[in-house]
Design a protein around this motif. Sequence first.
Motif, PDB file in Angstrom:
ATOM      1  N   GLY A   1      10.749 -13.381  -8.829  1.00  0.00           N
ATOM      2  CA  GLY A   1       9.769 -14.396  -8.488  1.00  0.00           C
ATOM      3  C   GLY A   1      10.450 -15.676  -8.033  1.00  0.00           C
ATOM      4  O   GLY A   1      11.671 -15.703  -7.840  1.00  0.00           O
TER       5      GLY A   1
ATOM      6  N   LEU B   1       4.605  -7.408   2.326  1.00  0.00           N
ATOM      7  CA  LEU B   1       4.145  -8.187   1.170  1.00  0.00           C
ATOM      8  C   LEU B   1       3.340  -9.384   1.664  1.00  0.00           C
ATOM      9  O   LEU B   1       3.629  -9.918   2.733  1.00  0.00           O
ATOM     10  CB  LEU B   1       5.353  -8.730   0.393  1.00  0.00           C
ATOM     11  CG  LEU B   1       5.968  -7.852  -0.703  1.00  0.00           C
ATOM     12  CD1 LEU B   1       6.336  -6.490  -0.185  1.00  0.00           C
ATOM     13  CD2 LEU B   1       7.169  -8.541  -1.319  1.00  0.00           C
TER      14      LEU B   1
ATOM     15  N   THR C   1       2.511  -8.306  -9.640  1.00  0.00           N
ATOM     16  CA  THR C   1       1.387  -8.282  -8.691  1.00  0.00           C
ATOM     17  C   THR C   1       1.619  -7.333  -7.528  1.00  0.00           C
ATOM     18  O   THR C   1       0.683  -6.972  -6.811  1.00  0.00           O
ATOM     19  CB  THR C   1       1.118  -9.695  -8.125  1.00  0.00           C
ATOM     20  OG1 THR C   1       2.347 -10.228  -7.634  1.00  0.00           O
ATOM     21  CG2 THR C   1       0.545 -10.608  -9.182  1.00  0.00           C
ATOM     22  N   ASN C   2       2.877  -6.952  -7.324  1.00  0.00           N
ATOM     23  CA  ASN C   2       3.214  -6.090  -6.168  1.00  0.00           C
ATOM     24  C   ASN C   2       4.562  -5.461  -6.450  1.00  0.00           C
ATOM     25  O   ASN C   2       5.326  -5.979  -7.275  1.00  0.00           O
ATOM     26  CB  ASN C   2       3.311  -6.945  -4.886  1.00  0.00           C
ATOM     27  CG  ASN C   2       4.309  -8.083  -5.046  1.00  0.00           C
ATOM     28  OD1 ASN C   2       3.994  -9.115  -5.662  1.00  0.00           O
ATOM     29  ND2 ASN C   2       5.501  -7.893  -4.530  1.00  0.00           N
TER      30      ASN C   2
ATOM     31  N   ALA D   1       3.290 -14.813 -11.515  1.00  0.00           N
ATOM     32  CA  ALA D   1       3.078 -13.595 -10.729  1.00  0.00           C
ATOM     33  C   ALA D   1       4.439 -13.234 -10.146  1.00  0.00           C
ATOM     34  O   ALA D   1       5.192 -14.117  -9.740  1.00  0.00           O
ATOM     35  CB  ALA D   1       2.089 -13.876  -9.606  1.00  0.00           C
ATOM     36  N   CYS D   2       4.777 -11.964 -10.133  1.00  0.00           N
ATOM     37  CA  CYS D   2       6.109 -11.607  -9.617  1.00  0.00           C
ATOM     38  C   CYS D   2       6.080 -10.208  -9.019  1.00  0.00           C
ATOM     39  O   CYS D   2       5.108  -9.461  -9.155  1.00  0.00           O
ATOM     40  CB  CYS D   2       7.144 -11.705 -10.730  1.00  0.00           C
ATOM     41  SG  CYS D   2       6.850 -10.567 -12.061  1.00  0.00           S
ATOM     42  N   GLY D   3       7.175  -9.883  -8.349  1.00  0.00           N
ATOM     43  CA  GLY D   3       7.303  -8.572  -7.745  1.00  0.00           C
ATOM     44  C   GLY D   3       8.048  -7.629  -8.691  1.00  0.00           C
ATOM     45  O   GLY D   3       8.977  -8.042  -9.381  1.00  0.00           O
TER      46      GLY D   3
ATOM     47  N   GLU E   1      11.653 -11.533  -0.590  1.00  0.00           N
ATOM     48  CA  GLU E   1      13.023 -11.052  -0.456  1.00  0.00           C
ATOM     49  C   GLU E   1      13.105  -9.953   0.604  1.00  0.00           C
ATOM     50  O   GLU E   1      12.106  -9.341   0.977  1.00  0.00           O
ATOM     51  CB  GLU E   1      13.501 -10.487  -1.807  1.00  0.00           C
ATOM     52  CG  GLU E   1      13.487 -11.495  -2.944  1.00  0.00           C
ATOM     53  CD  GLU E   1      12.089 -11.890  -3.397  1.00  0.00           C
ATOM     54  OE1 GLU E   1      11.179 -11.043  -3.371  1.00  0.00           O
ATOM     55  OE2 GLU E   1      11.906 -13.082  -3.772  1.00  0.00           O
TER      56      GLU E   1
HETATM   57  N1  HPA Z   1       8.892 -11.797  -4.745  1.00  0.00           N
HETATM   58  C1  HPA Z   1       8.987 -13.093  -5.106  1.00  0.00           C
HETATM   59  N2  HPA Z   1       7.991 -13.760  -5.680  1.00  0.00           N
HETATM   60  C2  HPA Z   1       6.844 -13.097  -5.899  1.00  0.00           C
HETATM   61  C3  HPA Z   1       6.675 -11.754  -5.550  1.00  0.00           C
HETATM   62  C4  HPA Z   1       7.758 -11.071  -4.934  1.00  0.00           C
HETATM   63  O1  HPA Z   1       7.689  -9.886  -4.597  1.00  0.00           O
HETATM   64  N3  HPA Z   1       5.402 -11.410  -5.904  1.00  0.00           N
HETATM   65  C5  HPA Z   1       4.848 -12.529  -6.474  1.00  0.00           C
HETATM   66  N4  HPA Z   1       5.713 -13.544  -6.467  1.00  0.00           N
END
Ligand code: HPA
Length: 274
Positions: free
Chosen positions: A209, A244, A233-234, A112-114, A192
């Motif tokens: 991420g 967040l 995810t965002n 999952a990451c931004g 961040e």
């Molecule tokens: N930043 C870092 N890690 C994450 C994020 C993010 O916005 N969303 C999900 N993992």
Amino acid sequence: MDERTRIEEAAAKVLSVCGSAEVGIILGSGLGDYADALTDAVRLPYSEIPGFPRSTVPGHAGMWCCGTLHGKRVVMMQGRFHHYEGYSMKDVTLPVRVMQKIGVKTLIVTNACGGVNLSFEPGDLMVISDVFSLTGQNPLIGPNLDEFGPRFPDMSCAFDRELRALAHACAGEQGFALREGVYAQMTGPCYETPAEIRMLRTLGADAVGMSTVPEVIVARHGGMRVLGISCITNMAAGILDQPLSHAEVTETANRVKGRFRGLLDAVIERMETL
Ligand code: HPA
């Protein structure tokens, strides 16, 4: 205990309980229940694998699951380890070494990451084309384990071109488009700042991420083919006028997990094993 012995002891346990595998999948936040797709699955809690760290993050169950999927021997990790949990890069990547020992030749990493790229939207899935890390860490620092891979591994094409093309084709057949881009790793655990996100965008990141890069480095060191798929995810910090939260991350991951699973399933069904 030295690194080699630690890997061998963990691999011996995994092999005796769960057997070997040719494909490995690291399931990121919200994706853990994909392990239900395995038939004849044998599950081993990380707490029973010698030398294994514990998962401390909600949404990471901490289970090694090995079984059959589309005629292939597949191991799925329900939950990964992160540097921000206080684990060293050797801890974080131990499972990839164990996979290498039990025969895994293809690794699929998910996370999952931004979204850093302004054209992305929460819920998008992204094929990782390349990565960079601002953690200042590398899991290969220390004596090289020559039987696992070379001292100076090549990272010029870390993500397998054919697997990336296959992922795009499978998504297209399922009626959606995959994004593609560069994943940047920060240490976390705080999200961040908006200034960091502007910096990352300037540096060429499309997503951000707190995982994945160390596992990919170790997999490449060991000569595995790697496919990486991220769930946006965002939107990353400062893009939208809202804070967040981990709740938003898991909510979005849950919302799109059907699509994510469908994609992984098609890729696993159609990929050639080595
Ligand atoms: N930043 C870092 N890690 C994450 C994020 C993010 O916005 N969303 C999900 N993992």
